[in-house]
Enzyme design. Structure first.
Site, PDB file in Angstrom:
ATOM      1  N   GLY A  27      11.824 -53.426  85.704  1.00 39.11           N
ATOM      2  CA  GLY A  27      11.062 -54.553  86.225  1.00 39.11           C
ATOM      3  C   GLY A  27       9.643 -54.256  86.656  1.00 39.11           C
ATOM      4  O   GLY A  27       9.102 -54.943  87.536  1.00 39.11           O
ATOM      5  N   ASN A  29       6.866 -54.808  85.045  1.00 43.37           N
ATOM      6  CA  ASN A  29       6.040 -55.973  84.722  1.00 43.37           C
ATOM      7  C   ASN A  29       6.326 -57.118  85.683  1.00 43.37           C
ATOM      8  O   ASN A  29       5.410 -57.839  86.090  1.00 43.37           O
ATOM      9  CB  ASN A  29       6.275 -56.427  83.278  1.00 43.37           C
ATOM     10  CG  ASN A  29       5.342 -55.739  82.298  1.00 43.37           C
ATOM     11  OD1 ASN A  29       4.150 -56.005  82.247  1.00 43.37           O
ATOM     12  ND2 ASN A  29       5.877 -54.824  81.534  1.00 43.37           N
ATOM     13  N   LEU A 106      17.822 -61.374  72.686  1.00 44.98           N
ATOM     14  CA  LEU A 106      17.306 -62.467  71.873  1.00 44.98           C
ATOM     15  C   LEU A 106      17.830 -63.772  72.462  1.00 44.98           C
ATOM     16  O   LEU A 106      19.041 -63.920  72.654  1.00 44.98           O
ATOM     17  CB  LEU A 106      17.771 -62.287  70.427  1.00 44.98           C
ATOM     18  CG  LEU A 106      17.198 -63.259  69.396  1.00 44.98           C
ATOM     19  CD1 LEU A 106      15.693 -63.077  69.262  1.00 44.98           C
ATOM     20  CD2 LEU A 106      17.888 -63.060  68.050  1.00 44.98           C
ATOM     21  N   LEU A 107      16.957 -64.700  72.778  1.00 47.79           N
ATOM     22  CA  LEU A 107      17.364 -65.968  73.392  1.00 47.79           C
ATOM     23  C   LEU A 107      17.790 -66.957  72.312  1.00 47.79           C
ATOM     24  O   LEU A 107      17.187 -67.033  71.248  1.00 47.79           O
ATOM     25  CB  LEU A 107      16.210 -66.551  74.206  1.00 47.79           C
ATOM     26  CG  LEU A 107      15.862 -65.780  75.477  1.00 47.79           C
ATOM     27  CD1 LEU A 107      14.495 -66.176  75.997  1.00 47.79           C
ATOM     28  CD2 LEU A 107      16.929 -65.988  76.553  1.00 47.79           C
ATOM     29  N   ASN A 121       6.289 -64.157  76.886  1.00 48.84           N
ATOM     30  CA  ASN A 121       6.858 -62.801  76.857  1.00 48.84           C
ATOM     31  C   ASN A 121       5.735 -61.785  76.704  1.00 48.84           C
ATOM     32  O   ASN A 121       4.713 -62.057  76.067  1.00 48.84           O
ATOM     33  CB  ASN A 121       7.817 -62.673  75.681  1.00 48.84           C
ATOM     34  CG  ASN A 121       8.364 -61.259  75.517  1.00 48.84           C
ATOM     35  OD1 ASN A 121       8.875 -60.670  76.461  1.00 48.84           O
ATOM     36  ND2 ASN A 121       8.223 -60.711  74.325  1.00 48.84           N
ATOM     37  N   HIS A 123       5.000 -58.158  75.014  1.00 49.49           N
ATOM     38  CA  HIS A 123       5.586 -57.326  73.956  1.00 49.49           C
ATOM     39  C   HIS A 123       4.710 -56.092  73.778  1.00 49.49           C
ATOM     40  O   HIS A 123       3.482 -56.207  73.728  1.00 49.49           O
ATOM     41  CB  HIS A 123       5.669 -58.125  72.656  1.00 49.49           C
ATOM     42  CG  HIS A 123       6.221 -57.355  71.509  1.00 49.49           C
ATOM     43  ND1 HIS A 123       7.560 -57.070  71.375  1.00 49.49           N
ATOM     44  CD2 HIS A 123       5.611 -56.788  70.442  1.00 49.49           C
ATOM     45  CE1 HIS A 123       7.750 -56.359  70.269  1.00 49.49           C
ATOM     46  NE2 HIS A 123       6.590 -56.182  69.691  1.00 49.49           N
ATOM     47  N   SER A 150       0.920 -57.374  73.754  1.00 49.29           N
ATOM     48  CA  SER A 150       0.605 -58.785  73.506  1.00 49.29           C
ATOM     49  C   SER A 150       1.407 -59.656  74.457  1.00 49.29           C
ATOM     50  O   SER A 150       2.555 -59.319  74.792  1.00 49.29           O
ATOM     51  CB  SER A 150       0.981 -59.176  72.060  1.00 49.29           C
ATOM     52  OG  SER A 150       0.385 -58.301  71.121  1.00 49.29           O
ATOM     53  N   ASP A 159       9.617 -62.660  68.590  1.00 48.51           N
ATOM     54  CA  ASP A 159       8.241 -62.158  68.740  1.00 48.51           C
ATOM     55  C   ASP A 159       7.291 -62.785  67.729  1.00 48.51           C
ATOM     56  O   ASP A 159       6.401 -62.127  67.191  1.00 48.51           O
ATOM     57  CB  ASP A 159       8.240 -60.619  68.592  1.00 48.51           C
ATOM     58  CG  ASP A 159       9.125 -59.956  69.615  1.00 48.51           C
ATOM     59  OD1 ASP A 159       9.682 -58.898  69.307  1.00 48.51           O
ATOM     60  OD2 ASP A 159       9.288 -60.522  70.708  1.00 48.51           O
ATOM     61  N   ALA A 187      -1.654 -51.128  80.577  1.00 48.65           N
ATOM     62  CA  ALA A 187      -2.346 -52.300  80.016  1.00 48.65           C
ATOM     63  C   ALA A 187      -1.520 -53.573  80.200  1.00 48.65           C
ATOM     64  O   ALA A 187      -2.057 -54.644  80.507  1.00 48.65           O
ATOM     65  CB  ALA A 187      -2.643 -52.067  78.540  1.00 48.65           C
ATOM     66  N   GLU A 188      -0.198 -53.463  80.035  1.00 48.27           N
ATOM     67  CA  GLU A 188       0.674 -54.639  80.232  1.00 48.27           C
ATOM     68  C   GLU A 188       0.540 -55.195  81.649  1.00 48.27           C
ATOM     69  O   GLU A 188       0.456 -56.410  81.862  1.00 48.27           O
ATOM     70  CB  GLU A 188       2.126 -54.248  79.973  1.00 48.27           C
ATOM     71  CG  GLU A 188       2.458 -53.935  78.528  1.00 48.27           C
ATOM     72  CD  GLU A 188       3.898 -53.502  78.366  1.00 48.27           C
ATOM     73  OE1 GLU A 188       4.779 -54.072  79.014  1.00 48.27           O
ATOM     74  OE2 GLU A 188       4.136 -52.572  77.573  1.00 48.27           O
TER      75      GLU A 188
HETATM   76  N1  LIG Z   1      14.248 -66.310  70.784  1.00 47.17           N
HETATM   77  C1  LIG Z   1      13.514 -65.296  71.278  1.00 47.17           C
HETATM   78  N2  LIG Z   1      14.076 -64.440  72.146  1.00 47.17           N
HETATM   79  C2  LIG Z   1      13.335 -63.412  72.650  1.00 47.17           C
HETATM   80  C3  LIG Z   1      12.005 -63.211  72.237  1.00 47.17           C
HETATM   81  C4  LIG Z   1      11.429 -64.139  71.305  1.00 47.17           C
HETATM   82  O1  LIG Z   1      10.234 -64.029  70.932  1.00 47.17           O
HETATM   83  N3  LIG Z   1      12.207 -65.164  70.861  1.00 47.17           N
HETATM   84  N4  LIG Z   1      11.296 -62.084  72.710  1.00 47.17           N
HETATM   85  C5  LIG Z   1      12.180 -60.992  73.155  1.00 47.17           C
HETATM   86  C6  LIG Z   1      11.597 -59.771  73.740  1.00 47.17           C
HETATM   87  N5  LIG Z   1      11.840 -58.640  72.832  1.00 47.17           N
HETATM   88  C7  LIG Z   1      10.704 -57.926  72.528  1.00 47.17           C
HETATM   89  O2  LIG Z   1       9.602 -58.209  73.085  1.00 47.17           O
HETATM   90  C8  LIG Z   1      13.113 -58.290  72.278  1.00 47.17           C
HETATM   91  C9  LIG Z   1      14.251 -58.317  73.066  1.00 47.17           C
HETATM   92  C10 LIG Z   1      15.501 -57.999  72.522  1.00 47.17           C
HETATM   93  C11 LIG Z   1      15.633 -57.632  71.192  1.00 47.17           C
HETATM   94  C12 LIG Z   1      16.996 -57.315  70.635  1.00 47.17           C
HETATM   95  O3  LIG Z   1      17.128 -56.981  69.473  1.00 47.17           O
HETATM   96  N6  LIG Z   1      18.024 -57.456  71.479  1.00 47.17           N
HETATM   97  C13 LIG Z   1      19.439 -57.267  71.045  1.00 47.17           C
HETATM   98  C14 LIG Z   1      20.154 -56.367  72.031  1.00 47.17           C
HETATM   99  C15 LIG Z   1      19.412 -55.061  72.164  1.00 47.17           C
HETATM  100  C16 LIG Z   1      19.999 -54.251  73.323  1.00 47.17           C
HETATM  101  O4  LIG Z   1      20.848 -54.794  74.061  1.00 47.17           O
HETATM  102  O5  LIG Z   1      19.575 -53.085  73.445  1.00 47.17           O
HETATM  103  C17 LIG Z   1      20.169 -58.596  71.062  1.00 47.17           C
HETATM  104  O6  LIG Z   1      19.703 -59.533  71.762  1.00 47.17           O
HETATM  105  O7  LIG Z   1      21.227 -58.662  70.416  1.00 47.17           O
HETATM  106  C18 LIG Z   1      14.485 -57.582  70.401  1.00 47.17           C
HETATM  107  C19 LIG Z   1      13.225 -57.900  70.946  1.00 47.17           C
HETATM  108  C20 LIG Z   1      13.139 -61.546  74.192  1.00 47.17           C
HETATM  109  N7  LIG Z   1      13.907 -62.553  73.560  1.00 47.17           N
HETATM  110  N1  LIG Z   2      10.928 -56.247  73.159  1.00 52.17           N
HETATM  111  C1  LIG Z   2      10.794 -56.322  74.583  1.00 52.17           C
HETATM  112  C2  LIG Z   2      10.201 -55.039  75.097  1.00 52.17           C
HETATM  113  O1  LIG Z   2      10.281 -53.992  74.488  1.00 52.17           O
HETATM  114  N2  LIG Z   2       9.563 -55.154  76.279  1.00 52.17           N
HETATM  115  C3  LIG Z   2       8.993 -53.988  76.902  1.00 52.17           C
HETATM  116  O2  LIG Z   2       9.954 -53.379  77.758  1.00 52.17           O
HETATM  117  C4  LIG Z   2       9.246 -52.739  78.821  1.00 52.17           C
HETATM  118  C5  LIG Z   2       9.862 -53.228  80.096  1.00 52.17           C
HETATM  119  O3  LIG Z   2       9.341 -52.496  81.154  1.00 52.17           O
HETATM  120  P1  LIG Z   2       9.507 -53.101  82.650  1.00 52.17           P
HETATM  121  O4  LIG Z   2      10.961 -53.469  82.836  1.00 52.17           O
HETATM  122  O5  LIG Z   2       9.077 -51.947  83.513  1.00 52.17           O
HETATM  123  O6  LIG Z   2       8.608 -54.301  82.752  1.00 52.17           O
HETATM  124  C6  LIG Z   2       7.778 -53.158  78.706  1.00 52.17           C
HETATM  125  O7  LIG Z   2       7.026 -52.135  78.087  1.00 52.17           O
HETATM  126  C7  LIG Z   2       7.830 -54.358  77.798  1.00 52.17           C
HETATM  127  O8  LIG Z   2       6.654 -54.552  77.005  1.00 52.17           O
END
Ligand SMILES: Nc1nc2c(c(=O)[nH]1)N[C@@H](CN(C=O)c1ccc(C(=O)N[C@@H](CCC(=O)O)C(=O)O)cc1)CN2
Ligand SMILES: NCC(=O)N[C@@H]1O[C@H](COP(=O)([O-])[O-])[C@@H](O)[C@H]1O
Length: 204
Positions: A27, A29, A106-107, A121, A123, A150, A159, A187-188
């Site tokens: 957490g 971010n 993934l939502l 989000n 990323h 981003s 994404d 940077a995030e």
């Molecule tokens: N519908 C959307 N859901 C999410 C988005 C989005 O743009 N549209 N952004 C992601 C954030 N994210 C990267 O930034 C990301 C999060 C999760 C996954 C993924 O493959 N998750 C797997 C489980 C992986 C694990 O438990 O280790 C899953 O959900 O089955 C990829 C990218 C947040 N959601």
């Molecule tokens: N695809 C989603 C993803 O990779 N998100 C990345 O997970 C980290 C979370 O750190 P945090 O819990 O310390 O904020 C951050 O680097 C964020 O960009």
């Protein structure tokens, strides 16, 4: 001598946008968003931190800072049903905007459609490059000279939403995914609060 006409008086304060943050882990971010929300002139306040893992360390930080939290494991629950659980908590807390901050799920389409245009989000790549996971490994393996982060609108596709802002980070000789991730994280923490503030302010 008649009393001077009283002016309209001080303008009523603009209520801050109510933000819910979804996390899966440490957490940092979420913390950056929280501390920025306490600066003068911030346009938002964080009213709920929710996690798909009750052991997420970010929950302890949020509670210590007096922020309401909700946590439930997603394991064994259908994606749409779990998202409906999260949605219920967000609405009960009066959340107006959702900020994903290291939320690793993934939502479902239903959830995203319900929050469309009010969910963003952060990323760890310069989208549209490297959607998904393992972004730093991929950038280093590709021989890229720069990486970054981003902030984008969340859409049903992963994404893939419109990018609201980006920050570039040079890839140094000898960088590992972890060393690069550490600099991109800096940077995030600077980008995300600025973009979230502008995003909610622009919709008030
Ligand atoms: N519908 C959307 N859901 C999410 C988005 C989005 O743009 N549209 N952004 C992601 C954030 N994210 C990267 O930034 C990301 C999060 C999760 C996954 C993924 O493959 N998750 C797997 C489980 C992986 C694990 O438990 O280790 C899953 O959900 O089955 C990829 C990218 C947040 N959601
Ligand atoms: N695809 C989603 C993803 O990779 N998100 C990345 O997970 C980290 C979370 O750190 P945090 O819990 O310390 O904020 C951050 O680097 C964020 O960009």
């Amino acid at each position: 001598m008649p009393a001077p006409a009283l002016g309209p008086g001080p303008a009523a304060p603009v209520p801050k946008a109510r933000v819910g943050v979804l996390i899966s882990g440490r957490g940092s971010n979420m913390a950056a968003l929280l501390y920025a929300s306490r600066l003068a002139g911030a346009a938002y306040e964080i009213v709920l931190v929710a996690a798909n893992d009750p052991a997420a360390p970010g929950l302890d930080l949020a509670r210590a800072e007096g922020i309401a939290t909700f946590a439930h494991s997603h394991v064994g629950i259908r994606r749409a049903a779990f998202d409906a659980l999260i949605d219920e908590q967000l609405r009960a807390a009066g959340v107006e905007y959702v900020a994903l901050a290291g939320y690793m799920r993934l939502l479902s389409r239903d959830f995203v459609v319900k929050w469309q245009g009010r969910i963003i989000n952060v990323h760890p790549s310069l989208l549209p490059l490297y959607k998904g996971l393992d972004t730093h490994e991929r950038a280093i393996a590709a021989g890229d000279r720069e990486a970054g982060c981003s902030v984008h609108i969340v859409t049903p596709e992963l994404d893939d939403g419109p990018v609201l802002g980006q920050a570039r980070v040079a890839i140094l000789p000898g960088d590992t995914p972890d060393s690069l991730a550490a600099r991109v994280l800096i940077a995030e923490h600077q980008l995300y609060p600025r973009i979230l503030n502008a995003f909610v302010a622009g919709q008030r």
